[in-house]
Write a protein that holds these residues in place. Structure first.
Motif, PDB file in Angstrom:
ATOM      1  N   ILE A   1       0.950  -1.052   0.423  1.00 14.64           N
ATOM      2  CA  ILE A   1       0.032   0.148   0.707  1.00 14.64           C
ATOM      3  C   ILE A   1       0.949   1.546   0.235  1.00 14.64           C
ATOM      4  CG2 ILE A   1      -1.996   1.516   0.909  1.00 14.64           C
ATOM      5  CD1 ILE A   1      -2.648  -1.257   1.858  1.00 14.64           C
ATOM      6  N   THR A   2       1.147   2.027  -0.920  1.00 17.41           N
ATOM      7  CA  THR A   2       1.884   3.248  -1.216  1.00 17.41           C
ATOM      8  C   THR A   2       1.212   4.449  -1.376  1.00 17.41           C
ATOM      9  OG1 THR A   2       1.229   3.505  -3.926  1.00 17.41           O
ATOM     10  CG2 THR A   2       3.292   2.049  -3.248  1.00 17.41           C
TER      11      THR A   2
ATOM     12  N   SER B   1      -3.716   3.721  -3.043  1.00 24.45           N
ATOM     13  CA  SER B   1      -2.811   3.054  -4.328  1.00 24.45           C
ATOM     14  C   SER B   1      -2.143   1.963  -4.003  1.00 24.45           C
ATOM     15  CB  SER B   1      -2.154   4.503  -4.317  1.00 24.45           C
ATOM     16  OG  SER B   1      -2.626   5.230  -4.659  1.00 24.45           O
ATOM     17  N   ILE B   2      -2.094   0.766  -4.693  1.00 28.30           N
ATOM     18  CA  ILE B   2      -1.017  -0.005  -4.273  1.00 28.30           C
ATOM     19  C   ILE B   2      -0.210  -0.880  -5.233  1.00 28.30           C
ATOM     20  CG2 ILE B   2      -3.327  -1.051  -2.642  1.00 28.30           C
ATOM     21  CD1 ILE B   2      -4.032  -2.451  -5.758  1.00 28.30           C
ATOM     22  N   GLN B   3       0.287  -1.088  -5.204  1.00 30.64           N
ATOM     23  CA  GLN B   3       2.212  -2.091  -5.480  1.00 30.64           C
ATOM     24  C   GLN B   3       1.673  -3.551  -5.313  1.00 30.64           C
ATOM     25  OE1 GLN B   3       4.755   0.038  -5.820  1.00 30.64           O
ATOM     26  NE2 GLN B   3       6.126  -1.367  -7.190  1.00 30.64           N
TER      27      GLN B   3
ATOM     28  N   SER C   1      -1.996   0.097  -8.559  1.00 31.36           N
ATOM     29  CA  SER C   1      -2.939   0.439  -9.156  1.00 31.36           C
ATOM     30  C   SER C   1      -4.310   1.701  -7.487  1.00 31.36           C
ATOM     31  CB  SER C   1      -3.952  -0.619  -9.429  1.00 31.36           C
ATOM     32  OG  SER C   1      -4.790   0.012 -10.120  1.00 31.36           O
ATOM     33  N   GLN C   2      -5.065   1.960  -7.945  1.00 33.61           N
ATOM     34  CA  GLN C   2      -5.701   2.655  -7.159  1.00 33.61           C
ATOM     35  C   GLN C   2      -6.846   2.005  -6.939  1.00 33.61           C
ATOM     36  OE1 GLN C   2      -6.602   6.786  -8.214  1.00 33.61           O
ATOM     37  NE2 GLN C   2      -4.022   7.223  -7.169  1.00 33.61           N
TER      38      GLN C   2
ATOM     39  N   VAL D   1      -7.048  -5.217   5.454  1.00 33.05           N
ATOM     40  CA  VAL D   1      -7.037  -4.062   4.372  1.00 33.05           C
ATOM     41  C   VAL D   1      -6.404  -4.706   2.728  1.00 33.05           C
ATOM     42  CG1 VAL D   1      -6.326  -1.788   4.282  1.00 33.05           C
ATOM     43  CG2 VAL D   1      -6.699  -2.596   6.057  1.00 33.05           C
ATOM     44  N   LYS D   2      -5.534  -5.619   3.197  1.00 31.85           N
ATOM     45  CA  LYS D   2      -4.773  -5.639   1.350  1.00 31.85           C
ATOM     46  C   LYS D   2      -6.090  -6.908   0.922  1.00 31.85           C
ATOM     47  CE  LYS D   2       0.210  -5.594   2.330  1.00 31.85           C
ATOM     48  NZ  LYS D   2       1.083  -6.147   3.149  1.00 31.85           N
ATOM     49  N   LEU D   3      -6.480  -7.672   2.299  1.00 33.43           N
ATOM     50  CA  LEU D   3      -7.311  -8.404   1.326  1.00 33.43           C
ATOM     51  C   LEU D   3      -8.376  -8.156   0.689  1.00 33.43           C
ATOM     52  CD1 LEU D   3      -8.026 -11.705   0.844  1.00 33.43           C
ATOM     53  CD2 LEU D   3      -9.162 -11.839   3.598  1.00 33.43           C
ATOM     54  N   LYS D   4      -9.117  -6.948   1.798  1.00 32.40           N
ATOM     55  CA  LYS D   4      -9.931  -5.831   1.063  1.00 32.40           C
ATOM     56  C   LYS D   4      -9.868  -5.009  -0.789  1.00 32.40           C
ATOM     57  CE  LYS D   4     -14.481  -4.141   0.920  1.00 32.40           C
ATOM     58  NZ  LYS D   4     -15.319  -4.580   0.568  1.00 32.40           N
ATOM     59  N   VAL D   5      -8.576  -4.916  -0.250  1.00 35.71           N
ATOM     60  CA  VAL D   5      -8.199  -3.609  -1.440  1.00 35.71           C
ATOM     61  C   VAL D   5      -7.708  -5.118  -2.752  1.00 35.71           C
ATOM     62  CG1 VAL D   5      -5.219  -2.915  -2.596  1.00 35.71           C
ATOM     63  CG2 VAL D   5      -6.634  -2.044  -0.305  1.00 35.71           C
TER      64      VAL D   5
END
Length: 80
Positions: A6-7, A21-23, A31-32, A51-55
């Motif tokens: 998560i950037t 925003s993620i990488q 992506s966002q 949070v990562k799983l939801k994203v």
């Protein structure tokens, strides 16, 4: 999920959404995603992996929606 970073995140309290925003290093994707503030708050209680799983699930849903719909048509002929 160690390859998901998560950037940045930006809350929008007016519209009650969180833009994240993620990488994804293993896929070379940046992506966002936008999720509701309620979903974000629920996920944050479970920790960063929640949070990562939801994203990731939101990103998957978004990508799935981009897939073209394929339709099969069947033509029949009528004999007299």
């Amino acid at each position: 999920m160690d390859s998901i970073l998560i950037t940045n995140y930006k809350p929008d309290y007016t519209n009650n959404i969180m833009t994240i925003s993620i990488q994804i290093n293993t896929l070379g994707i940046s992506s966002q995603v936008t999720i509701s503030m309620d979903d974000f708050n629920t996920a944050i209680v479970g920790g960063i992996d929640s949070v990562k799983l939801k994203v990731l699930n939101t990103l998957i849903d978004s990508l799935t929606a981009l897939k073209p719909v394929t339709a099969t048509t069947t033509t029949t002929t009528q004999e007299d």
